[in-house]
Motif scaffolding. Structure first.
Motif, short mmCIF file in Angstrom:
data_model
loop_
_atom_site.label_atom_id
_atom_site.label_comp_id
_atom_site.label_asym_id
_atom_site.label_seq_id
_atom_site.Cartn_x
_atom_site.Cartn_y
_atom_site.Cartn_z
N LYS A 238 38.83 24.44 14.62
CA LYS A 238 37.40 24.37 14.55
C LYS A 238 37.18 25.72 14.77
CE LYS A 238 33.38 21.68 15.46
NZ LYS A 238 33.36 21.25 14.05
N GLY A 239 36.06 26.41 14.04
CA GLY A 239 35.87 27.63 14.07
C GLY A 239 36.78 28.95 13.13
N ASN A 240 37.76 28.48 12.71
CA ASN A 240 38.64 29.39 11.97
C ASN A 240 38.08 29.65 10.64
OD1 ASN A 240 40.46 30.78 11.06
ND2 ASN A 240 42.24 29.89 12.08
N LYS A 241 36.99 30.21 10.67
CA LYS A 241 36.30 30.61 8.96
C LYS A 241 37.30 31.42 8.16
CE LYS A 241 32.81 28.06 10.19
NZ LYS A 241 32.69 26.57 9.81
N GLU A 242 38.12 32.16 8.88
CA GLU A 242 38.88 33.22 7.90
C GLU A 242 39.70 32.21 7.07
OE1 GLU A 242 41.67 37.15 8.16
OE2 GLU A 242 40.88 36.27 10.04
N LEU A 243 40.60 31.33 7.95
CA LEU A 243 41.65 30.55 7.42
C LEU A 243 41.00 29.31 6.59
CD1 LEU A 243 44.52 29.86 7.28
CD2 LEU A 243 44.12 28.32 9.34
N GLN A 244 39.85 29.04 6.84
CA GLN A 244 39.07 27.91 5.95
C GLN A 244 38.84 28.66 4.63
OE1 GLN A 244 34.99 27.03 6.87
NE2 GLN A 244 35.45 24.97 6.76
N THR A 245 38.25 30.06 4.72
CA THR A 245 38.09 30.58 3.36
C THR A 245 39.25 30.59 2.37
OG1 THR A 245 35.97 31.45 4.46
CG2 THR A 245 36.90 32.59 2.25
N LYS A 246 40.04 31.11 3.02
CA LYS A 246 41.52 31.66 2.69
C LYS A 246 42.15 30.31 1.71
CE LYS A 246 43.02 35.76 5.01
NZ LYS A 246 44.13 36.12 5.89
N ILE A 247 42.14 29.11 2.49
CA ILE A 247 42.80 28.06 2.01
C ILE A 247 41.50 27.41 0.90
CG2 ILE A 247 43.00 25.39 2.53
CD1 ILE A 247 43.66 26.43 5.24
N ASN A 248 40.37 27.49 0.86
CA ASN A 248 39.26 27.01 -0.04
C ASN A 248 39.71 28.11 -1.38
OD1 ASN A 248 38.02 25.07 0.97
ND2 ASN A 248 36.38 26.23 1.81
N ALA A 249 40.25 29.23 -1.24
CA ALA A 249 40.29 30.12 -2.24
C ALA A 249 41.70 29.49 -2.99
CB ALA A 249 40.19 31.74 -2.10
N ALA A 250 42.55 29.29 -2.16
CA ALA A 250 43.90 28.97 -2.94
C ALA A 250 43.64 27.51 -3.51
CB ALA A 250 45.04 28.79 -1.46
N LEU A 251 42.78 26.75 -2.93
CA LEU A 251 42.59 25.15 -3.59
C LEU A 251 42.09 25.54 -5.00
CD1 LEU A 251 41.48 23.07 -0.62
CD2 LEU A 251 43.97 23.10 -1.75
N LYS A 252 40.96 26.18 -5.18
CA LYS A 252 40.33 26.53 -6.50
C LYS A 252 41.30 27.20 -7.17
CE LYS A 252 35.69 27.50 -4.29
NZ LYS A 252 34.85 28.63 -3.79
N LYS A 253 41.95 27.99 -7.15
CA LYS A 253 43.18 28.83 -8.00
C LYS A 253 44.22 27.65 -8.45
CE LYS A 253 46.66 32.37 -8.19
NZ LYS A 253 47.35 33.39 -7.43
N MET A 254 44.53 26.63 -7.28
CA MET A 254 45.34 25.90 -7.61
C MET A 254 44.84 24.78 -8.96
SD MET A 254 47.04 22.84 -5.09
CE MET A 254 45.40 21.89 -5.14
N VAL A 255 43.46 24.58 -8.96
CA VAL A 255 43.04 23.73 -10.07
C VAL A 255 42.80 24.56 -11.30
CG1 VAL A 255 40.87 22.50 -10.65
CG2 VAL A 255 41.66 22.29 -8.28
N SER A 256 42.42 25.78 -11.10
CA SER A 256 42.23 26.65 -12.19
C SER A 256 43.50 27.04 -13.04
CB SER A 256 41.42 27.73 -11.96
OG SER A 256 42.27 28.67 -11.13
#
Length: 279
Positions: free
Chosen positions: A232-250
């Motif tokens: 909880k609160g690790n916004k930096e890691l959350q943002t990086k993982i979300n970016a990775a997931l978007k790339k994985m789909v695209s």
């Protein structure tokens, strides 16, 4: 002079060794402050065919494993720098809160109760709760048929409680440590049904040793958005993982992973969901 030089060399060697030990990052759990670690510890399931399975030869297979490996690479880790740790349902929040894992990819449905303890990235997959019964069982065609029946799921899962609370209040609910125990009970006729996400059930039903023994009832009792759990609160890691997931789909990797892991079961998956966590 020779003695002095030898002594100086030994002292220098000790100093260098101490410096190297102090700088070693593999045991440093706080990767955000001490630089990137030599490895990343990721929680997955060890007993879910099609999602997260540890094979007898020590390898890891499944959709969640593929997703975790892809995300880790986007974070800068190669496959040989990943340490997979078993994350049973009841222990997932503890593993994250204690820093035993960096993040968890383990058919981890996003809900408010869990979000009070951990944060999520994603979702990266949408499943639906269903029932698995014996192939010759024609008496269970809807959730209400579970009244006075023995229903199994795993400790820490929301699936069975969802059925008992909302659909079949007279169901006899049994919780086991893992889905394998539920499956054994179902095969031996000590249990009447196993409930969890259809993706998990399809993985079990499609295993060679189980083919022809079980069937999915084909219900959509709930929507299960799988997220990646993190501290909880690790916004930096959350943002990086979300970016990775978007790339994985695209880049087509998500679709490839789905077909490779669920295709043999003729599983009808939903399209990749929109990322909502952290936005």
């Amino acid at each position: 002079m020779k003695v002095f030089k030898a002594g100086a060399a030994a002292a220098l060697a000790v100093t260098l060794a101490m410096t190297a030990t102090a700088c070693g990052g593999s045991d440093d759990k706080d990767s955000g402050k001490g630089g990137k670690k030599d490895k990343v510890v990721i929680g997955i399931k060890f007993d879910q065919p099609g999602l997260g399975l540890k094979t007898p030869d020590g390898k890891y297979t499944g959709f969640d494993v593929d997703v975790a490996t892809y995300v880790a690479k986007e974070l800068g880790y190669e496959a040989n720098q990943i340490e997979f740790k078993q994350a049973i349902s009841a222990e997932r929040e503890n593993l994250i809160q204690n820093g035993d894992v960096e993040f968890i990819v383990a058919s981890y449905s996003i809900n408010d109760k869990r979000k009070a303890k951990v944060d999520f990235a994603g979702p990266y997959f949408l499943a639906h709760q269903d029932l698995l019964v014996r192939a010759d069982d024609n008496g269970i065609t809807k959730a209400e048929d579970l009244n006075d029946k023995k229903l199994c799921s795993v400790t820490g899962s929301t699936s069975a409680q969802n059925v008992k609370d909302k659909l079949a209040p007279k169901a006899n609910l049994l919780q086991q440590g893992g889905y394998s125990e539920c499956l054994t009970g179902l095969e031996n006729k000590n249990l009447d049904a196993l409930t969890t996400d259809n993706s998990i059930l399809a993985g079990y039903a499609s295993q060679e040793k189980n083919q022809g023994k079980f069937k999915l009832v084909g219900l959509s009792l709930s929507n299960e958005n799988y997220g990646i759990g993190l501290k909880k609160g690790n916004k930096e890691l959350q943002t990086k993982i979300n970016a990775a997931l978007k790339k994985m789909v695209s880049d087509g990797s998500w679709e490839k992973f789905v077909k490779a892991n669920f295709g043999p079961a003729n599983y009808k998956n939903e399209p990749a969901p929109q990322i909502t966590e952290g936005s």
